[in-house]
Design an enzyme around this catalytic site. Structure first.
Site, PDB file in Angstrom:
ATOM      1  N   HIS A   1      -3.490 -25.091   4.154  1.00  0.00           N
ATOM      2  CA  HIS A   1      -4.256 -25.159   5.405  1.00  0.00           C
ATOM      3  C   HIS A   1      -5.688 -25.634   5.247  1.00  0.00           C
ATOM      4  O   HIS A   1      -6.575 -25.167   5.957  1.00  0.00           O
ATOM      5  CB  HIS A   1      -4.226 -23.790   6.093  1.00  0.00           C
ATOM      6  CG  HIS A   1      -2.881 -23.388   6.577  1.00  0.00           C
ATOM      7  ND1 HIS A   1      -2.221 -24.057   7.592  1.00  0.00           N
ATOM      8  CD2 HIS A   1      -2.045 -22.394   6.205  1.00  0.00           C
ATOM      9  CE1 HIS A   1      -1.047 -23.484   7.807  1.00  0.00           C
ATOM     10  NE2 HIS A   1      -0.904 -22.473   6.973  1.00  0.00           N
TER      11      HIS A   1
ATOM     12  N   CYS B   1       2.651 -15.315   5.973  1.00  0.00           N
ATOM     13  CA  CYS B   1       2.050 -16.339   5.105  1.00  0.00           C
ATOM     14  C   CYS B   1       1.968 -15.805   3.677  1.00  0.00           C
ATOM     15  O   CYS B   1       2.311 -16.510   2.725  1.00  0.00           O
ATOM     16  CB  CYS B   1       0.653 -16.716   5.587  1.00  0.00           C
ATOM     17  SG  CYS B   1       0.619 -18.166   6.659  1.00  0.00           S
TER      18      CYS B   1
ATOM     19  N   ARG C   1       1.798 -12.822  11.464  1.00  0.00           N
ATOM     20  CA  ARG C   1       1.692 -14.190  10.942  1.00  0.00           C
ATOM     21  C   ARG C   1       1.013 -14.201   9.577  1.00  0.00           C
ATOM     22  O   ARG C   1       1.441 -14.887   8.653  1.00  0.00           O
ATOM     23  CB  ARG C   1       0.913 -15.080  11.920  1.00  0.00           C
ATOM     24  CG  ARG C   1       0.945 -16.550  11.514  1.00  0.00           C
ATOM     25  CD  ARG C   1       2.355 -17.092  11.655  1.00  0.00           C
ATOM     26  NE  ARG C   1       2.606 -18.332  10.927  1.00  0.00           N
ATOM     27  CZ  ARG C   1       2.995 -18.393   9.652  1.00  0.00           C
ATOM     28  NH1 ARG C   1       3.133 -17.295   8.936  1.00  0.00           N
ATOM     29  NH2 ARG C   1       3.247 -19.542   9.083  1.00  0.00           N
TER      30      ARG C   1
ATOM     31  N   CYS D   1      -4.360 -19.447   0.889  1.00  0.00           N
ATOM     32  CA  CYS D   1      -4.179 -19.954   2.257  1.00  0.00           C
ATOM     33  C   CYS D   1      -4.502 -21.449   2.281  1.00  0.00           C
ATOM     34  O   CYS D   1      -3.863 -22.244   2.966  1.00  0.00           O
ATOM     35  CB  CYS D   1      -5.125 -19.254   3.232  1.00  0.00           C
ATOM     36  SG  CYS D   1      -5.046 -17.459   3.234  1.00  0.00           S
TER      37      CYS D   1
END
Lengths: 209, 270
Positions: free
Chosen positions: B183, B231, B227, B179
């Site tokens: 991010h 991802c 979501r 992730c």
């Protein structure tokens, strides 16, 4: 607000603060190990994406462990050495392919997703993270701009070899780079790697205009 | 693909031809204008209305509604409940996010099997509508304007948060992505799409309070579970199982990091 959040995160994240958790959860390594176990139980294979994708190699495990701090120097050196050893030069010794096909590889974002198949064309998706040619204005900024890559560095054989190595396995030069290991992980074919190197290094490539 | 096509259309509509830097700036501005214009009418309201009906109408083998479902603030309290999820539920001895709790209520109150309560977790066109999507739209809309206040008191809440943080940084798959690859830095973007830094309160607040969202490009209302799932698809991971512990742990980490911000969803996105 920020402080409270940090204290709470500290209390929960166990390590780096007091070392133990109020819930008795154990060390940072124990939490990391449990997180891996929970992940393995939380995913299911779908299409081409099997569960073995959750099994980390040493580079992935170390780069996860040191994600918030950057790896210590000796660890970084170990990662870079191990990944350098994985780089194979092209069989015919020719680093430069066709920059036009390289541009297509740089534009394409598909491949290896569970929504893809073995037949889906695989791209390098370079533009997702890098500026390359001036003509393409839709580029990302996670990686540095590569505009004028060869022009700035010189169109030398050494630089061709460096570009090949960087695309093949970025961790050989920068441990825990964000960039996929396009050669070492078998994402792009040898020809595709050559074409991308040409996009970066061919004097006629739009990258170098 | 659709996103690319949409942006290409926008750029064409904005009359932008290749004059690099200035054009990139103009393109970003045009996309911002487009996003603002979208907020005027949000089809998410259709999902919210259907969700309210599903909540209040007797259903399942026991023919009861979900109005006695405890979302954390007491049986039947919907207002503000989503802003305090995920949280620990003693009756299940587990930390649950909204979607996991809805499955729990549909099983324990209405008598559905797990299979029935988890089928079609995400909508796929008019002939395959998702009850989960509709219920989530209804419940989340009842937290609009409420400040995020996710608890981190119970040991199991702390453990889930800590696990979620580790998962956020877990690198794997053929592309070595986590992730954090996209991010964990300020002011970056993929193509022209801005990326929130989810490791900082401002980024987590901006991102988390904007889901669920009606996705114009898909014609569907998309939940936070969706979501996360999408991802991981782009991370080249296998499929994140609906209401799995990893999904709850990551949601705990991100929702808690959004504390203090006003909840804004369901929103509308490109």
């Amino acid at each position: 607000m920020h402080k409270t959040l940090f204290a709470a995160a500290c209390a929960a994240a166990l390590a780096g603060c007091a070392g133990t958790s109020p819930s008795g959860g154990g060390s940072d390594a124990a939490v990391r190990a449990k997180a891996v176990d929970v992940m393995k139980a939380s995913f299911k294979e779908r299409g081409i994406a099997k569960l073995d994708r959750l099994i980390q190699d040493e580079t992935q495990a170390l780069c996860s462990q040191y994600a918030t701090t950057a790896p210590p120097k000796d660890v970084a050196a170990r990662i870079e050495k191990a990944n350098m050893a994985l780089i194979k030069p092209p069989a015919d010794g020719q680093y430069l392919g066709d920059w036009k096909r390289g541009e297509q590889v740089a534009q394409r974002g598909t491949g290896f997703q569970y929504s893809d198949t073995e037949k889906t064309p695989v791209g390098g998706n370079c533009y997702a993270c890098h500026q390359l040619s001036k003509q393409e204005i839709s580029y990302g900024t996670i990686g540095p701009s590569l505009y004028n890559f060869g022009k700035l560095r010189g169109f030398t054989p050494e630089m061709q070899k460096y570009a090949w190595g960087k695309v093949y396995n970025a961790h050989a030069y920068a441990a825990c780079s964000n960039m996929p290991r396009f050669g070492a992980q078998g994402i792009l074919s040898e020809q595709q790697l050559k074409d991308v190197v040409a996009l970066l290094m061919d004097p006629k490539s739009p990258v170098n205009q | 693909m659709r996103t690319r096509a949409l942006y290409a259309g926008l750029l064409a509509a904005a009359g932008i031809v290749a004059a690099p830097q200035a054009a990139a700036q103009d393109a970003v501005k045009e996309i911002e204008k487009y996003r603002e214009a979208l907020q005027d009418g949000n089809p998410a309201e259709l999902w919210e209305a259907r969700g309210e009906d599903l909540w209040k109408r007797p259903a399942g083998p026991r023919k009861v509604s979900l109005e006695k479902c405890d979302l954390g603030l007491g049986p039947g309290v919907v207002k503000g409940a989503y802003a305090q999820l995920p949280r620990y539920f003693a009756d299940a001895d587990r930390v649950m996010d909204l979607e996991t709790r809805l499955v729990h209520c549909r099983m324990t109150l209405q008598g559905l099997t797990r299979e029935e309560a988890t089928k079609q977790p995400f909508g796929a066109g008019t002939d395959r509508k998702s009850d989960n999507d509709a219920l989530v739209a209804y419940v989340t809309a009842e937290s609009k304007g409420v400040k995020m206040n996710v608890p981190l008191a119970h040991p199991k809440e702390k453990e889930m948060y800590a696990l979620g943080e580790k998962m956020f940084y877990f690198r794997g798959g053929p592309y070595d992505f986590s992730c954090a690859t996209c991010h964990a830095a300020d002011n970056t973007r993929i193509r022209l799409q801005d990326l929130p830094n989810l490791t900082k309160p401002a980024g987590a607040q901006l991102a988390y309070t904007g889901w669920p969202a009606y996705r114009v490009s898909q014609g569907e209302l998309r939940t936070f579970q969706w979501r996360l799932n999408d991802c991981f698809r782009q991370q080249r991971f296998p499929e994140l199982a609906f209401t799995s512990d990893a999904s709850i742990a990551l949601t705990s980490f991100l929702a808690r990091n959004a504390n203090g911000a006003e909840f804004k969803a369901p929103t509308i996105k490109r």
